[in-house]
Design a protein around this motif. Structure first.
Motif: not given
Length: 397
Positions: A307-320
């Motif tokens: 869900t956050m991946g779809l909302r992402k604009t400038t954010q950097v996302i790290m999953g585990f």
């Protein structure tokens, strides 16, 4: 020249303290040594004097310089105090404010950073009293160099060996190195631990996540200058200093906590082991045992990462990604499917890597390829991961 006060307490690992003094001196540190009475049963003070090229202190009342009070002078002199080996006895006395020899008197008199490197029998290290004393000191800001696992002098094999001198010197050098703060000004949200999905008022569905990696990431992120919010599932871990902690229980709770903060976040790190499914119906009263078998109907929880991946604009996302087989394949698919920048993947079946361990070994998967990280204590690994990400994102400049 940085000044290190080494406090040596009684145990067979005293011989390693000799090597530690030698290596610290060779590395350019000014080292002074205090020995407990018990430590002198294993090694003579003259050995430490030869290695440090300084007087060795053994008695609170043996004042070598009449112009100063020795234990106060040493407490003020040091830039860093290291207790190695740290016995259960000394840890217990320090935790309870007892000052009955020169080491404990000096420790209570200092305002400088104190590190303790425990060394003892595996069962002693695991004793509730020792664990409680360590926890008490940690809450006061004392830092611990975890003992390693291996063959102990008592004949046991387990956790309790004093960390190798080379590793301790490395930690000291890292401590005194000029501090780069690549995450300064960055807003970082980190999730950690498991979620609990209630079945009825007394039962729930959960997993084995301890939260240790997430808490290590939070501590490292603060140390690198970040403004950190830690969203934690049900775990029994102390909040790292200067971290805002939000406790949640269910996957929905965690989703809501992440969602309201996401737009203002620079870096989202999802270490939490979020439940994929929850009971479709939650009973208001305890479900009674029946003679026949029963089935629990489950439904999907919200996929927070996707869900956050779809909302992402400038954010950097790290999953585990905790996997048991085909680690890189599954991690690569997960990164692409959930539109994350990075996936940190590990094989939880490997020794020293699974849930609840103090170490981890991971592979970082990104659009640019993969990078392997060696087996490290989780706090050290967290630093390595965050420093690498900061460099990749251009936050180092």
């Amino acid at each position: 020249m940085k000044k290190i006060l080494l406090c040596v307490t009684g145990g067979i690992a005293v011989y390693k303290a000799v090597a530690l003094v030698s290596k610290l001196t060779q590395a350019g540190y000014d080292v002074r040594v205090i020995m407990s009475e018990s430590a002198q049963q294993f090694v003579q003070p003259l050995t430490f004097q030869a290695m440090s090229r300084n007087d060795v202190y053994t008695d609170t009342f043996d004042e070598k310089d009449s112009k100063v009070i020795a234990h106060i002078d040493l407490a003020d002199w040091a830039d860093l105090i290291v207790v190695a080996p740290a016995t259960a006895n000394t840890i217990g006395k320090y935790a309870n404010g007892i000052a009955d020899d020169m080491i404990t008197t000096t420790l209570l008199a200092t305002t400088k950073p104190v590190w303790m490197a425990p060394a003892m029998n595996v069962h002693m290290y695991d004793h509730p009293a020792v664990k409680e004393n360590i926890d008490t000191l940690y809450k006061r800001g004392i830092r611990f160099i975890e003992p390693s696992e291996g063959y102990l002098a008592c004949g046991y094999v387990g956790k309790g060996r004093l960390e190798e001198p080379e590793q301790i010197v490395g930690r000291v050098s890292e401590f005194f190195a000029p501090k780069e703060l690549p995450l300064r000004g960055k807003k970082i949200v980190i999730t950690a631990g498991p979620t609990r999905e209630r079945i009825d008022p007394v039962r729930y569905v959960s997993n084995f996540s301890s939260g240790k990696m997430g808490f290590a990431m939070a501590q490292a992120a603060v140390e690198l200058g970040g403004n950190v919010t830690l969203i934690a599932g049900p775990v029994h871990l102390d909040t790292p200093p200067n971290v805002e902690r939000i406790n949640v229980e269910s996957a929905e709770d965690m989703y809501q906590a992440v969602s309201v903060r996401f737009d203002q976040t620079n870096l989202l790190i999802m270490t939490a082991a979020v439940a994929d499914y929850k009971p479709k119906h939650q009973a208001n009263q305890k479900i009674k045992k029946q003679d026949s078998d029963t089935a629990l109907e489950m439904e999907r929880t919200k996929d927070i990462l996707a869900t956050m991946g779809l909302r992402k604009t400038t954010q950097v996302i790290m999953g585990f990604a905790a996997e048991t087989n085909d680690v890189i394949t599954y991690a690569t698919r997960k990164r692409e499917k959930k539109n994350t920048d990075y996936i940190v993947a590990n094989d939880v079946t490997a020794e020293g890597v699974g849930f609840g361990t103090d170490t981890n070994q991971v592979t970082l998967v990104s659009k640019d390829g993969i990078k392997e990280f060696p087996m490290l204590p989780k706090h050290a690994l967290a630093h390595e991961l965050l420093a690498y990400i900061a460099n990749q994102e251009g936050w180092q400049s």
